[in-house]
Design a protein around this motif. Structure first.
Motif, PDB file in Angstrom:
ATOM      1  N   ASN A   1       0.818  -1.211   0.000  1.00  0.00           N
ATOM      2  CA  ASN A   1       0.000   0.000   0.000  1.00  0.00           C
ATOM      3  C   ASN A   1       0.851   1.259   0.000  1.00  0.00           C
ATOM      4  OD1 ASN A   1      -2.700   1.451   0.524  1.00  0.00           O
ATOM      5  ND2 ASN A   1      -1.428   2.170   2.207  1.00  0.00           N
ATOM      6  N   HIS A   2       1.991   1.187   0.655  1.00  0.00           N
ATOM      7  CA  HIS A   2       2.845   2.355   0.811  1.00  0.00           C
ATOM      8  C   HIS A   2       4.290   1.896   0.910  1.00  0.00           C
ATOM      9  CE1 HIS A   2       1.304   1.021   4.789  1.00  0.00           C
ATOM     10  NE2 HIS A   2       2.589   1.011   5.070  1.00  0.00           N
ATOM     11  N   CYS A   3       5.205   2.824   0.758  1.00  0.00           N
ATOM     12  CA  CYS A   3       6.621   2.550   0.966  1.00  0.00           C
ATOM     13  C   CYS A   3       7.161   3.584   1.948  1.00  0.00           C
ATOM     14  CB  CYS A   3       7.389   2.570  -0.351  1.00  0.00           C
ATOM     15  SG  CYS A   3       7.375   4.178  -1.191  1.00  0.00           S
ATOM     16  N   SER A   4       8.461   3.640   2.100  1.00  0.00           N
ATOM     17  CA  SER A   4       9.083   4.645   2.954  1.00  0.00           C
ATOM     18  C   SER A   4       9.318   5.935   2.172  1.00  0.00           C
ATOM     19  CB  SER A   4      10.428   4.119   3.469  1.00  0.00           C
ATOM     20  OG  SER A   4      11.194   5.152   4.063  1.00  0.00           O
ATOM     21  N   ASP A   5       9.330   7.051   2.896  1.00  0.00           N
ATOM     22  CA  ASP A   5       9.688   8.301   2.226  1.00  0.00           C
ATOM     23  C   ASP A   5      11.166   8.329   1.857  1.00  0.00           C
ATOM     24  OD1 ASP A   5      10.746   8.569   4.774  1.00  0.00           O
ATOM     25  OD2 ASP A   5       9.874  10.557   5.159  1.00  0.00           O
ATOM     26  N   ARG A   6      11.934   7.324   2.311  1.00  0.00           N
ATOM     27  CA  ARG A   6      13.336   7.189   1.906  1.00  0.00           C
ATOM     28  C   ARG A   6      13.507   6.253   0.705  1.00  0.00           C
ATOM     29  NH1 ARG A   6      16.362   8.378   6.610  1.00  0.00           N
ATOM     30  NH2 ARG A   6      15.193   9.968   7.768  1.00  0.00           N
ATOM     31  N   HIS A   7      12.421   5.686   0.244  1.00  0.00           N
ATOM     32  CA  HIS A   7      12.493   4.823  -0.937  1.00  0.00           C
ATOM     33  C   HIS A   7      13.000   5.647  -2.127  1.00  0.00           C
ATOM     34  CE1 HIS A   7      11.159   2.300  -4.297  1.00  0.00           C
ATOM     35  NE2 HIS A   7      11.000   1.301  -3.436  1.00  0.00           N
TER      36      HIS A   7
ATOM     37  N   TYR B   1      -4.848   6.485   9.562  1.00  0.00           N
ATOM     38  CA  TYR B   1      -5.148   5.444  10.543  1.00  0.00           C
ATOM     39  C   TYR B   1      -4.384   5.671  11.845  1.00  0.00           C
ATOM     40  CZ  TYR B   1      -7.235   2.674   6.734  1.00  0.00           C
ATOM     41  OH  TYR B   1      -8.019   2.233   5.689  1.00  0.00           O
ATOM     42  N   PHE B   2      -3.276   6.393  11.763  1.00  0.00           N
ATOM     43  CA  PHE B   2      -2.460   6.659  12.944  1.00  0.00           C
ATOM     44  C   PHE B   2      -2.838   7.970  13.634  1.00  0.00           C
ATOM     45  CE2 PHE B   2       1.462   4.048  11.400  1.00  0.00           C
ATOM     46  CZ  PHE B   2       0.800   2.890  11.743  1.00  0.00           C
ATOM     47  N   GLY B   3      -3.887   8.626  13.153  1.00  0.00           N
ATOM     48  CA  GLY B   3      -4.296   9.904  13.716  1.00  0.00           C
ATOM     49  C   GLY B   3      -3.792  11.072  12.888  1.00  0.00           C
ATOM     50  N   GLY B   4      -4.554  12.168  12.896  1.00  0.00           N
ATOM     51  CA  GLY B   4      -4.169  13.349  12.127  1.00  0.00           C
ATOM     52  C   GLY B   4      -4.554  13.223  10.672  1.00  0.00           C
ATOM     53  N   PRO B   5      -4.289  14.267   9.863  1.00  0.00           N
ATOM     54  CA  PRO B   5      -4.649  14.237   8.445  1.00  0.00           C
ATOM     55  C   PRO B   5      -3.836  13.199   7.677  1.00  0.00           C
ATOM     56  CG  PRO B   5      -3.317  16.161   8.938  1.00  0.00           C
ATOM     57  CD  PRO B   5      -3.652  15.538  10.256  1.00  0.00           C
TER      58      PRO B   5
ATOM     59  N   PHE C   1      -1.123   6.186   6.542  1.00  0.00           N
ATOM     60  CA  PHE C   1      -0.494   5.860   7.824  1.00  0.00           C
ATOM     61  C   PHE C   1       0.395   7.041   8.229  1.00  0.00           C
ATOM     62  CE2 PHE C   1      -2.073   1.960   6.106  1.00  0.00           C
ATOM     63  CZ  PHE C   1      -2.565   1.290   7.204  1.00  0.00           C
ATOM     64  N   ALA C   2       1.643   6.850   8.569  1.00  0.00           N
ATOM     65  CA  ALA C   2       2.499   7.950   9.001  1.00  0.00           C
ATOM     66  C   ALA C   2       2.959   8.772   7.792  1.00  0.00           C
ATOM     67  CB  ALA C   2       3.706   7.410   9.759  1.00  0.00           C
ATOM     68  N   PRO C   3       3.350  10.039   7.993  1.00  0.00           N
ATOM     69  CA  PRO C   3       3.869  10.844   6.875  1.00  0.00           C
ATOM     70  C   PRO C   3       5.081  10.218   6.210  1.00  0.00           C
ATOM     71  CG  PRO C   3       3.375  12.250   8.761  1.00  0.00           C
ATOM     72  CD  PRO C   3       3.237  10.827   9.238  1.00  0.00           C
TER      73      PRO C   3
END
Length: 553
Positions: free
Chosen positions: A105-111, A150-154, A174-176
């Protein structure tokens, strides 16, 4: 492709390893591949059929490895790719299959893809692999829609371009640090099919698919609105996700050895859930309805009936699970006044009777292992571990803690490193010549719950699991995949599978009389005079001439 009734995964007992908390082989306080390799004999002797490993890929660890920077290599804190390949082979030598986690669904922002997208700027082809959208408001200062993480916040974060100007927003459910991938992009689809082949070529036996229901989004990414319909959310369970799994099924079916997909599918209705289990999609999926169910006779029986009926529609085997790395340990949950669970659980620190919780957890273990289908055992379940609820605030690492503004303590309490031996931390988690401090603190009371302490105790939780898993493999997996309910009273759940086996659970506060039988195969507590105590489960032999000794552990 039709499901094979004899396929191993239809009846498998699968042990979930949360890699950083299972066993530390190099003495740095973090679980790793070396630790798993050393403990393979323990897992073999426990009696499970397969292992599921949480993500071990290269990651900045913003979300404990569920933010992947490289899907084709092992993070150095866990080991090397060569060690991972050795583990796969050694697991097979011990009669264990190995399933790895996949995070599509997602990867890391360091990808590299996301780093390329940030550098390439607005309107670039590199950004089309993700969900970059202009903001709303006069100057684009508002998120593109009202979705919440899902982790809270926008669920949106605005980027700052290389020239310092405010740019568009990117989606992260999930997280930014976990940007969502755009599964409408052909390069995303091709990349993950190649990742599947990479690990299949190295001998893995399957994949657990993280957020399996969330890959595709509703066209136009519309607002959820103030009163959303939980069965029709724009960021999950859209029709396009099924095309992805059909293409993946073609990939995995090209390999021998009955490789499998297991979906993490959190959805509100059975009709939505079973669509993922059609014969040309996923092989199985986690039964979260059962995991969340309260320890009460009505809800338990109802969820069993609904689970069996829903899976029968598509010919898929059900799965049964009591805990995992995202949920409060069921020993603690069962010891509370409210025994159900949901992902918004706010009952941290509620009064808990751990003796009661442990007794119920023993009964629940036998119930799950008696039901047709597959079963998952989360590491530590076999030791009867409770949730650790007194982790100091400054040691909490789950991103939910920060994202919720310190109102949700997150999932660290079920992720504390396992106790293997000894009378004090790290309880054999690290090598004896390098007893490092574990990455999360272990409670001192665990000295009585170590694997070493329980191994020689016939009445321990570990002995119960070992006996039950062995009997399940030798006897129960041969039974019919259907159940017939027994009328043993309103406070019991009781059923037969075939003519020679029955399972009875007493949910009442007083002993109940067992149905006619010719022997107790196994029980979660003492059974005397034909009476089953409160919060106890018994496996019964029904046919004449069966063994009559009572295995009450």
């Amino acid at each position: 492709m039709p499901h094979s009734p004899a396929a191993w995964w239809r009846t498998a007992s699968i042990y979930q390893i949360y890699v950083r908390s299972f066993a530390d082989g190099n003495g740095d306080g973090i679980g790793d591949v070396a630790g798993i390799r050393e403990r393979l004999p323990y897992l073999r002797d426990l009696g499970v059929d397969a292992l599921w490993l949480t993500p071990w890929y290269v990651s900045p660890m913003a979300d404990a490895g569920y933010d992947v920077a490289d899907y084709r290599d092992i993070d150095p804190i866990f080991g090397t790719l060569a060690e991972a390949e050795a583990l796969i082979g050694e697991a097979h030598e011990n009669g264990l299959r190995l399933i790895v986690d996949l995070v599509p669904n997602h990867c890391s922002d360091r990808h590299p893809w996301f780093q390329e997208a940030l550098a390439a700027g607005p309107g670039s082809a590199a950004r089309e692999r993700f969900w970059f959208l202009p903001g709303r408001g006069e100057h684009g200062e508002l998120p593109p829609n009202d979705w919440r993480s899902y982790f809270g916040g926008p669920a949106w974060t605005r980027v700052t371009e290389t020239d310092g100007s405010p740019g568009p927003w990117y989606l992260h459910m999930f997280a930014p640090q976990q940007p969502d991938l755009n599964w409408e992009h052909p390069q995303v689809r091709a990349e993950f099919e190649d990742i599947l082949r990479f690990w299949l070529d190295r001998g893995v036996d399957g994949f657990r698919i993280d957020v399996a229901h969330g890959l595709t989004k509703k066209p136009g990414l519309p607002d959820v609105g103030p009163d959303p319909d939980p069965t029709d959310l724009p960021y999950q369970d859209t029709d396009g996700v099924h095309d992805i799994y059909r293409s993946w099924r073609a990939v995995i079916d090209a390999y021998g050895g009955e490789r499998v997909f297991v979906g993490e599918v959190w959805l509100p209705t059975p009709d939505q859930f079973v669509r993922y289990l059609r014969p040309d999609e996923l092989h199985s999926a986690f039964n979260f309805e059962f995991l969340c169910c309260a320890w009460e006779v009505g809800p338990v029986r109802e969820v069993i009936e609904q689970t069996l009926a829903a899976h029968a529609l598509v010919g898929a085997p059900p799965t049964w699970v009591l805990s995992n790395h995202d949920t409060i340990r069921h020993v603690t949950r069962y010891g509370r006044q409210e025994t159900g669970f949901d992902m918004g659980d706010k009952r941290h620190g509620a009064p808990t009777d751990l003796d009661l919780g442990l007794r119920r957890a023993r009964a629940a273990a036998l119930l799950t292992l008696a039901l047709p289908g597959g079963v998952y055992v989360y590491q530590g379940d076999e030791l009867g571990l409770a949730e650790v609820e007194d982790i100091p605030d400054d040691l909490l690492q789950d991103p939910t803690w920060e994202r919720s503004g310190h109102t949700d303590r997150g999932r660290d309490g079920c992720r504390v490193p396992l106790p293997w031996s000894g009378d004090h931390p790290p309880f054999g988690f690290s090598p004896p010549d390098a007893p490092a401090e574990p990455w999360l603190p272990q409670p001192l009371v665990w000295k009585d719950a170590t694997a070493e302490a329980q191994s020689g105790e016939p009445g321990s939780m570990l002995s119960l699991y070992r006996t039950a898993l062995t009997l399940r493999r030798t006897d129960l997996t041969r039974l019919p995949e259907t159940v017939s309910w027994l009328g043993t009273g309103p406070e019991t759940v009781a059923f037969t599978r075939g003519d020679d086996f029955a399972c009875v659970v007493n949910f009442s506060e007083a002993p109940v009389e067992l149905p006619a039988h010719h022997g107790v195969l196994l029980a979660s507590g003492p059974v005397t005079g034909g009476l089953l105590p409160s919060d106890t489960c018994a496996w019964l032999r029904l046919a004449p001439g069966a063994a009559s000794d009572t295995n009450a552990l």
